[in-house]
Scaffold this active site. Structure first.
Site, PDB file in Angstrom:
ATOM      1  N   HIS A   1       3.641   7.397   4.998  1.00 33.32           N
ATOM      2  CA  HIS A   1       2.437   7.994   5.585  1.00 33.32           C
ATOM      3  C   HIS A   1       1.772   7.152   6.671  1.00 33.32           C
ATOM      4  O   HIS A   1       1.113   7.705   7.549  1.00 33.32           O
ATOM      5  CB  HIS A   1       1.427   8.369   4.501  1.00 33.32           C
ATOM      6  CG  HIS A   1       0.622   7.227   3.989  1.00 33.32           C
ATOM      7  ND1 HIS A   1       1.063   6.374   3.002  1.00 33.32           N
ATOM      8  CD2 HIS A   1      -0.619   6.788   4.335  1.00 33.32           C
ATOM      9  CE1 HIS A   1       0.145   5.470   2.755  1.00 33.32           C
ATOM     10  NE2 HIS A   1      -0.889   5.688   3.546  1.00 33.32           N
ATOM     11  N   ASP A   2       1.917   5.857   6.657  1.00 32.38           N
ATOM     12  CA  ASP A   2       1.276   5.010   7.677  1.00 32.38           C
ATOM     13  C   ASP A   2       2.222   4.566   8.790  1.00 32.38           C
ATOM     14  O   ASP A   2       1.794   3.858   9.707  1.00 32.38           O
ATOM     15  CB  ASP A   2       0.664   3.766   7.024  1.00 32.38           C
ATOM     16  CG  ASP A   2      -0.718   4.031   6.449  1.00 32.38           C
ATOM     17  OD1 ASP A   2      -1.431   4.909   6.968  1.00 32.38           O
ATOM     18  OD2 ASP A   2      -1.088   3.345   5.476  1.00 32.38           O
TER      19      ASP A   2
ATOM     20  N   GLU B   1       1.229   6.096  12.233  1.00 32.49           N
ATOM     21  CA  GLU B   1      -0.123   5.674  12.579  1.00 32.49           C
ATOM     22  C   GLU B   1      -0.213   4.182  12.906  1.00 32.49           C
ATOM     23  O   GLU B   1      -0.962   3.778  13.800  1.00 32.49           O
ATOM     24  CB  GLU B   1      -1.033   6.004  11.399  1.00 32.49           C
ATOM     25  CG  GLU B   1      -2.479   5.766  11.612  1.00 32.49           C
ATOM     26  CD  GLU B   1      -3.278   6.217  10.400  1.00 32.49           C
ATOM     27  OE1 GLU B   1      -4.183   5.457   9.998  1.00 32.49           O
ATOM     28  OE2 GLU B   1      -3.014   7.299   9.863  1.00 32.49           O
ATOM     29  N   ASP B   2       0.547   3.350  12.200  1.00 29.93           N
ATOM     30  CA  ASP B   2       0.339   1.905  12.268  1.00 29.93           C
ATOM     31  C   ASP B   2       1.533   1.081  12.726  1.00 29.93           C
ATOM     32  O   ASP B   2       1.488  -0.151  12.654  1.00 29.93           O
ATOM     33  CB  ASP B   2      -0.091   1.384  10.887  1.00 29.93           C
ATOM     34  CG  ASP B   2      -1.468   1.883  10.488  1.00 29.93           C
ATOM     35  OD1 ASP B   2      -2.277   2.195  11.379  1.00 29.93           O
ATOM     36  OD2 ASP B   2      -1.732   1.967   9.274  1.00 29.93           O
TER      37      ASP B   2
ATOM     38  N   HIS C   1       0.825  -1.215   0.000  1.00 34.69           N
ATOM     39  CA  HIS C   1       0.000   0.000   0.000  1.00 34.69           C
ATOM     40  C   HIS C   1       0.860   1.266   0.000  1.00 34.69           C
ATOM     41  O   HIS C   1       0.692   2.102  -0.894  1.00 34.69           O
ATOM     42  CB  HIS C   1      -0.996  -0.022   1.161  1.00 34.69           C
ATOM     43  CG  HIS C   1      -1.682   1.287   1.380  1.00 34.69           C
ATOM     44  ND1 HIS C   1      -2.527   1.843   0.443  1.00 34.69           N
ATOM     45  CD2 HIS C   1      -1.618   2.159   2.405  1.00 34.69           C
ATOM     46  CE1 HIS C   1      -2.967   3.007   0.904  1.00 34.69           C
ATOM     47  NE2 HIS C   1      -2.430   3.221   2.086  1.00 34.69           N
TER      48      HIS C   1
ATOM     49  N   ASP D   1      -3.159   8.268  -1.092  1.00 30.64           N
ATOM     50  CA  ASP D   1      -3.514   7.212  -0.141  1.00 30.64           C
ATOM     51  C   ASP D   1      -4.944   6.746  -0.381  1.00 30.64           C
ATOM     52  O   ASP D   1      -5.227   5.543  -0.489  1.00 30.64           O
ATOM     53  CB  ASP D   1      -3.336   7.755   1.284  1.00 30.64           C
ATOM     54  CG  ASP D   1      -3.859   6.845   2.373  1.00 30.64           C
ATOM     55  OD1 ASP D   1      -3.824   5.603   2.207  1.00 30.64           O
ATOM     56  OD2 ASP D   1      -4.281   7.376   3.416  1.00 30.64           O
TER      57      ASP D   1
END
Length: 180
Positions: free
Chosen positions: A52-53, A56-57, A28, A113
């Protein structure tokens, strides 16, 4: 910087898989980076798309991103990160509200995204109908509202950007033109 972001994100997301396909999660962020690169975005924007993630993840912190990639990339990543301590509704509304005044770079990373997420969703909706969203925290109507709200903001702010045009097309493919 892009090669470094690929390696960094690959390590950070190691062992993670996508919800429905169970493919390696790293696919992704790499797809997001490719969308940004193909649109001719600058290196910092592409790196932020790949990263980008991570905040967050994964266990990566914004300080880690800043130390490895600098303030500009860290600012973009921060602008694309949700606070997972909030409810789904609060997180999504915060994203929508933030995009109203966010930098163009943050909007474009968010756009890329969401394009990739919508491409996956469009295929799932075609195969399973609204039942596709049983794999997610919220169903068809909530997802349509969220992605439609982002589409409207991006079209209002950057209607001529090719990624925004792609977003609108993929949204229509996934959800049609109906009200949300």
């Amino acid at each position: 910087m892009i090669d470094k972001a690929i390696i960094f994100a690959t390590k950070a997301h190691q062992g993670q898989v996508r919800k429905v396909s169970e493919s390696p999660f790293i696919m992704h962020p790499l797809a997001v980076g490719c969308l940004l690169a193909d649109a001719g975005e600058e290196e910092a924007v592409i790196a932020a798309g790949i990263l980008h993630d991570t905040v967050e993840d994964t266990d990566v912190t914004l300080a880690d991103i800043r130390a490895e990639f600098g303030d500009v990339v860290a600012t973009y990543v921060d602008g694309c990160s949700e606070n997972k301590a909030l409810s789904w509704e609060e997180r999504k509304q915060n994203t929508i509200d933030f995009l109203e005044d966010a930098s163009e770079a943050v909007c474009i990373v968010t756009c890329a995204d969401k394009i990739h997420n919508l491409q996956v969703s469009a295929a799932g909706i075609q195969a399973e109908g609204e039942d596709f969203f049983v794999h997610f925290k919220k169903g068809y109507d909530e997802q349509k509202w969220y992605y439609g709200s982002i589409k409207d903001i991006l079209l209002a702010r950057m209607p001529e950007h090719p990624l925004v045009q792609t977003y609108a097309e993929v949204f229509t493919e996934a959800f049609g033109e109906l009200d949300y």
